[in-house]
Design an enzyme around this catalytic site. Structure first.
Site, mmCIF file in Angstrom:
data_model
loop_
_atom_site.group_PDB
_atom_site.id
_atom_site.type_symbol
_atom_site.label_atom_id
_atom_site.label_comp_id
_atom_site.label_asym_id
_atom_site.label_seq_id
_atom_site.Cartn_x
_atom_site.Cartn_y
_atom_site.Cartn_z
ATOM 1 N N GLN A 92 0.831 -1.205 0.000
ATOM 2 C CA GLN A 92 0.000 0.000 0.000
ATOM 3 C C GLN A 92 0.865 1.253 0.000
ATOM 4 O O GLN A 92 0.349 2.360 -0.106
ATOM 5 C CB GLN A 92 -0.903 0.001 1.235
ATOM 6 C CG GLN A 92 -1.856 -1.174 1.311
ATOM 7 C CD GLN A 92 -2.600 -1.216 2.626
ATOM 8 O OE1 GLN A 92 -3.505 -0.405 2.868
ATOM 9 N NE2 GLN A 92 -2.238 -2.147 3.495
ATOM 10 N N HIS A 110 -1.306 1.751 -4.412
ATOM 11 C CA HIS A 110 -1.686 3.165 -4.299
ATOM 12 C C HIS A 110 -0.775 4.110 -5.072
ATOM 13 O O HIS A 110 -0.747 5.308 -4.789
ATOM 14 C CB HIS A 110 -1.738 3.563 -2.822
ATOM 15 C CG HIS A 110 -2.781 2.806 -2.060
ATOM 16 N ND1 HIS A 110 -2.701 2.575 -0.701
ATOM 17 C CD2 HIS A 110 -3.934 2.226 -2.477
ATOM 18 C CE1 HIS A 110 -3.772 1.880 -0.323
ATOM 19 N NE2 HIS A 110 -4.529 1.660 -1.380
ATOM 20 N N THR A 176 0.198 -2.971 8.518
ATOM 21 C CA THR A 176 -1.012 -2.349 7.995
ATOM 22 C C THR A 176 -2.153 -2.573 8.966
ATOM 23 O O THR A 176 -2.271 -3.645 9.571
ATOM 24 C CB THR A 176 -1.392 -2.899 6.611
ATOM 25 O OG1 THR A 176 -2.676 -2.388 6.225
ATOM 26 C CG2 THR A 176 -1.446 -4.424 6.594
#
Length: 222
Positions: A92, A110, A176
């Site tokens: 991410q 992302h 995360t």
């Protein structure tokens, strides 16, 4: 007779926590702040329309910080796993610390901080190692923007990430919160027989094995 051993497929899902040890500030959804800025001021398409220079300068600062940052032992350990396993990293993060540590396959959900793209043509993507300005345009004269998936935008790489997760023998989740979607939804595609390891100083306790075979979670529920 000789038998070829099949390397197990390890899929690693990483978030900002893995880069925190390198000195990069983690994204904190609590309070809506990212590196001291409100998310809606620097990480939405609307913010770029309202204040393009402010948004560009925010990512310029992050880019300069990244270029003075080194991979940490966690990044290097994932590279070392490739000596035994077939490793695919889904991150991410928008930094390039996995690549700089030597990992062979990294999928960025992302976007990437060291790339820029056209504000109109999402397929016009170029490397970007220096500050962006309002003078940077694509071949048709449209303003360039950071190659970052902002809040409210689709995540183009989610389908390839789903396919990687579905093929995993082992899944490792590092740094995360599993709170940002659609990335957090990837856990629903972990095969029922896959081993799963969650590495985080504040572990998320909501991930559990599913025994309801009518469920569509593919074996894991939150």
């Amino acid at each position: 007779m000789f038998f070829l051993s099949v390397r197990q497929r390890v899929v690693v899902l990483t978030g900002s926590g893995i880069s925190a040890e390198s000195g990069l500030q983690t994204f904190r959804n609590h309070g809506g702040l990212w590196a001291g800025e409100r998310v809606e001021d620097v990480a939405t398409p609307e913010a770029f329309v309202r204040q393009p220079l402010h948004v560009l300068n925010f990512y310029n600062r992050l880019r300069r910080q990244l270029q003075n940052t080194q991979p940490n032992t966690a990044h290097l350990a994932l590279k070392h796993l490739e000596s035994v396993y077939d490793v695919n990293i889904i991150t991410q993060n928008v930094d390039n610390l996995h690549e700089r540590a030597g990992s062979s396959y990294v999928l960025h959900l992302h976007g990437e901080l060291l790339k820029a793209r056209s504000s109109v043509d999402e397929n016009y993507i170029v490397d970007c190692f220096s500050d962006q300005t309002l003078a940077d345009t694509d071949d048709n004269g449209f303003l360039m923007r950071p190659h970052i998936v902002w809040f409210g935008e689709a995540v183009p790489m989610i389908e390839p990430a789903i396919q990687l997760m579905r093929a995993a023998d082992i899944v490792i989740i590092i740094g995360t919160s599993l709170q940002v979607y659609p990335a957090a939804g990837l856990v629903q595609y972990i095969p029922p027989k896959a081993e799963i390891f969650l590495i985080d100083p504040q572990p998320y306790e909501g991930l559990k094995k599913c025994t309801d075979y009518s469920c569509i979670c593919s074996g894991w529920c939150k």
